[in-house]
Design an enzyme around this catalytic site. Structure first.
Site, PDB file in Angstrom:
ATOM      1  N   ASP A  59       0.824  -1.226   0.000  1.00 44.51           N
ATOM      2  CA  ASP A  59       0.000   0.000   0.000  1.00 44.51           C
ATOM      3  C   ASP A  59       0.852   1.269   0.000  1.00 44.51           C
ATOM      4  OD1 ASP A  59       0.665  -0.333   2.727  1.00 44.51           O
ATOM      5  OD2 ASP A  59      -1.374   0.048   3.469  1.00 44.51           O
ATOM      6  N   SER A  90     -14.066   2.575  27.529  1.00 45.56           N
ATOM      7  CA  SER A  90     -14.123   1.318  26.777  1.00 45.56           C
ATOM      8  C   SER A  90     -14.407   0.171  27.730  1.00 45.56           C
ATOM      9  CB  SER A  90     -12.812   1.069  26.034  1.00 45.56           C
ATOM     10  OG  SER A  90     -12.017   0.146  26.719  1.00 45.56           O
ATOM     11  N   GLY A 150      -3.834  -5.997  18.657  1.00 49.38           N
ATOM     12  CA  GLY A 150      -2.460  -6.384  18.340  1.00 49.38           C
ATOM     13  C   GLY A 150      -2.374  -7.682  17.561  1.00 49.38           C
ATOM     14  N   GLY A 152      -2.903  -8.049  14.375  1.00 47.33           N
ATOM     15  CA  GLY A 152      -2.679  -7.842  12.946  1.00 47.33           C
ATOM     16  C   GLY A 152      -3.971  -7.839  12.151  1.00 47.33           C
ATOM     17  N   LEU A 153      -5.097  -7.604  12.833  1.00 47.69           N
ATOM     18  CA  LEU A 153      -6.402  -7.654  12.171  1.00 47.69           C
ATOM     19  C   LEU A 153      -7.041  -6.272  12.121  1.00 47.69           C
ATOM     20  CD1 LEU A 153      -7.569 -10.984  13.859  1.00 47.69           C
ATOM     21  CD2 LEU A 153      -6.636 -10.682  11.547  1.00 47.69           C
ATOM     22  N   SER A 156      -6.956  -1.224  15.229  1.00 51.19           N
ATOM     23  CA  SER A 156      -6.857   0.238  15.316  1.00 51.19           C
ATOM     24  C   SER A 156      -7.638   0.914  14.189  1.00 51.19           C
ATOM     25  CB  SER A 156      -5.398   0.709  15.333  1.00 51.19           C
ATOM     26  OG  SER A 156      -4.741   0.324  14.164  1.00 51.19           O
ATOM     27  N   GLU A 198      -4.135   7.894  12.358  1.00 49.78           N
ATOM     28  CA  GLU A 198      -3.190   6.802  12.668  1.00 49.78           C
ATOM     29  C   GLU A 198      -1.744   7.283  12.530  1.00 49.78           C
ATOM     30  OE1 GLU A 198      -4.290   3.063  12.333  1.00 49.78           O
ATOM     31  OE2 GLU A 198      -2.272   2.324  12.712  1.00 49.78           O
ATOM     32  N   ASP A 210      -5.783  -0.644   5.644  1.00 53.31           N
ATOM     33  CA  ASP A 210      -6.677  -1.120   6.711  1.00 53.31           C
ATOM     34  C   ASP A 210      -7.935  -0.261   6.804  1.00 53.31           C
ATOM     35  OD1 ASP A 210      -4.403  -2.586   7.108  1.00 53.31           O
ATOM     36  OD2 ASP A 210      -3.804  -1.534   8.921  1.00 53.31           O
TER      37      ASP A 210
HETATM   38  C1  GLA Z   1      -0.303  -2.886   8.308  1.00 51.63           C
HETATM   39  C2  GLA Z   1      -0.505  -1.455   7.844  1.00 51.63           C
HETATM   40  C3  GLA Z   1      -1.026  -1.397   6.413  1.00 51.63           C
HETATM   41  C4  GLA Z   1      -0.180  -2.263   5.488  1.00 51.63           C
HETATM   42  C5  GLA Z   1       0.062  -3.646   6.085  1.00 51.63           C
HETATM   43  C6  GLA Z   1       1.020  -4.463   5.285  1.00 51.63           C
HETATM   44  O1  GLA Z   1      -1.530  -3.545   8.388  1.00 51.63           O
HETATM   45  O2  GLA Z   1      -1.409  -0.789   8.697  1.00 51.63           O
HETATM   46  O3  GLA Z   1      -1.064  -0.062   5.987  1.00 51.63           O
HETATM   47  O4  GLA Z   1       1.029  -1.625   5.172  1.00 51.63           O
HETATM   48  O5  GLA Z   1       0.545  -3.556   7.418  1.00 51.63           O
HETATM   49  O6  GLA Z   1       0.476  -4.775   4.055  1.00 51.63           O
END
Ligand code: GLA
Length: 438
Positions: A59, A90, A150, A152-153, A156, A198, A210
């Site tokens: 990206d 929260s 945290g 990776g989903l 945030s 962000e 994201d």
């Molecule tokens: C994170 C970042 C995204 C992208 C991915 C890797 O999720 O927030 O902007 O760079 O890593 O593809």
């Protein structure tokens, strides 16, 4: 949300992290709101986390990505105020209401810096005004999220997109459109504000995939996103119709986008682009890759080898992403040779991220290897890497066997047990209408 690592035991049952239903999410957020602030919220809005099917670390290089929205969402009960105060609570910090002043908050590293998760929510209000979409009013808001933190989903991005659609409505910005009739161009403007929150308020130099996923995906589809132009195409990805499931393996090896590793990769890509005289690495055509790598090798200095590998990942990943999006969009059933090709592209993506981009970790590699060994059509890490989650494309009937094989592999390595999620391609951020199933 339970986030305690569970020690892995061979033969144990896989634990699936459920998505809250719309009704449960609305009840949790609205109940917390009333408890904390009294009275009723103006509404409850939600925004999903995401998994990226392919197109990793493309990206911020101007390439494509192919995310889907998860059924796991952040729910935000919000009520507009007449002043410029923001009060946040929260479900994880229910005893502490954070009180902020929209006129006093500012970017990370400045006196107005906002701590923790509040930076995402309050940061969106700040960023909307900086994008010329204000002035806004203050608000009271209560958050209940079932997107693993945290993992990776994009927990945030969900925290940014939920207030974006809420403020869009209560402050009358008119950008998001209705649930049945989303305004994609308006949402692209909301994405810009969320990315700014962000990058500047939370200090994470992320690329925007994201937030686009959370605001612009469609149920039953993957989002073919051109990260340079912001153009999107919704390609069919109705897994259930093809007897498939996308299994998320949350390794529980926690990753962070502000710990320097992610930023270091981004800086390396920028250096390589400068050496090659292009604006972004997406400008390097696949046919020119070998010549480009030779130039980087000759001029990259002490870390030439690393720059060559980072560049190779990005350029080949862009091609893989285009190929996979084209396959999903070709109108044929996702079965047989087509399914095998989709799986092979996912596998090649992970291998490139492991070997060339060096952003996997043992937990991700073990999960991917075990899933493939147990019959997944394809498996790869998803998101920023260095921890977080992997995905495996599996036959409906094979989900348990694949999850068990991963659990056993984790037990064998002495890793804490991963959690599993079912990644059903779901709807983008919106408002929950009381009494309606969404
Ligand atoms: C994170 C970042 C995204 C992208 C991915 C890797 O999720 O927030 O902007 O760079 O890593 O593809």
């Amino acid at each position: 949300m339970t986030d305690q690592p569970i020690p892995a035991v061979a033969g144990a049952d896989p634990v699936f992290s459920p998505a809250l239903s719309a009704r449960e999410g609305a009840a949790a957020a609205a109940g917390l709101f009333t408890e904390a602030f009294g009275g009723e919220p103006d509404g409850v809005w939600y925004a999903p986390g995401r998994v990226n099917v392919i197109g990793e670390h493309t990206d911020y290089n101007g390439g494509p990505a192919l995310p889907i929205a998860l059924p796991h969402r952040a729910h935000l009960a919000l009520r507009r105020r007449e002043d410029r105060t923001i009060r946040l609570v929260s479900s994880q910090t229910r005893e502490a209401i954070d009180v902020l002043d929209l006129d006093a908050i500012g970017p990370k590293g400045t006196p107005g810096e906002v701590r923790h998760w509040n930076a995402y929510i309050a940061g969106v209000a700040w960023a909307l005004e900086r994008e010329g979409l204000g002035p806004l009013t203050g608000f009271d808001a209560a958050l209940s999220s079932c997107v693993p933190l945290g993992g990776g989903l994009s927990s945030s991005a969900a925290l940014e997109s939920a207030p974006a659609v809420a403020l869009d409505e209560v402050d009358g910005l008119g950008l998001a459109g209705g649930a049945d009739d989303p305004d994609d161009a308006g949402r692209a403007r909301l994405v810009t504000a969320c990315v700014r929150a962000e990058n500047e308020m939370a200090g994470a130099p992320t690329g925007g995939m994201d937030q686009s996923a959370s605001l612009r995906c469609r149920a039953g589809h993957a989002l073919a996103l051109d990260c340079r132009t912001g153009e999107v195409e919704h390609v069919p990805f109705d897994l259930a119709a093809h007897g498939l499931r996308l299994l998320v393996i949350d390794t529980r090896a926690r990753h962070s986008l502000v710990d320097g590793q992610y930023g270091a990769r981004r800086t390396a890509c920028e250096r390589s682009a400068r050496l090659l005289g292009v604006e972004l690495l997406a400008d390097v055509a696949p046919a020119e890759l070998d010549a480009a790598l030779a130039r980087v090798a000759a001029s990259g200095g002490a870390d030439a080898d690393a720059l060559v590998r980072r560049t190779r990942h990005v350029v080949t990943e862009i091609e893989r992403t285009r190929d996979l999006a084209a396959l999903l969009g070709d109108g044929r059933r996702l079965t047989g040779e087509k399914l095998a090709r989709v799986g092979a592209l996912m596998n090649a993506s992970h291998d490139s991220l492991r070997e060339d981009y060096e952003c996997t970790c043992p937990e991700l590699d073990v999960a991917v290897d075990a899933a493939r060994a147990a019959g997944a059509h394809g498996a790869r890490m998803t998101g920023g890497g260095f921890g977080g989650s992997a995905i495996a494309l599996v036959d409906d009937g094979a989900v348990d066997a694949v999850a068990r094989t991963v659990l056993d592999a984790y037990a064998g390595r002495g890793f804490a047990a991963p959690a599993f999620l079912d990644a059903v391609p779901s709807a983008p951020a919106g408002r929950l209408s009381p009494g309606r199933r969404q």
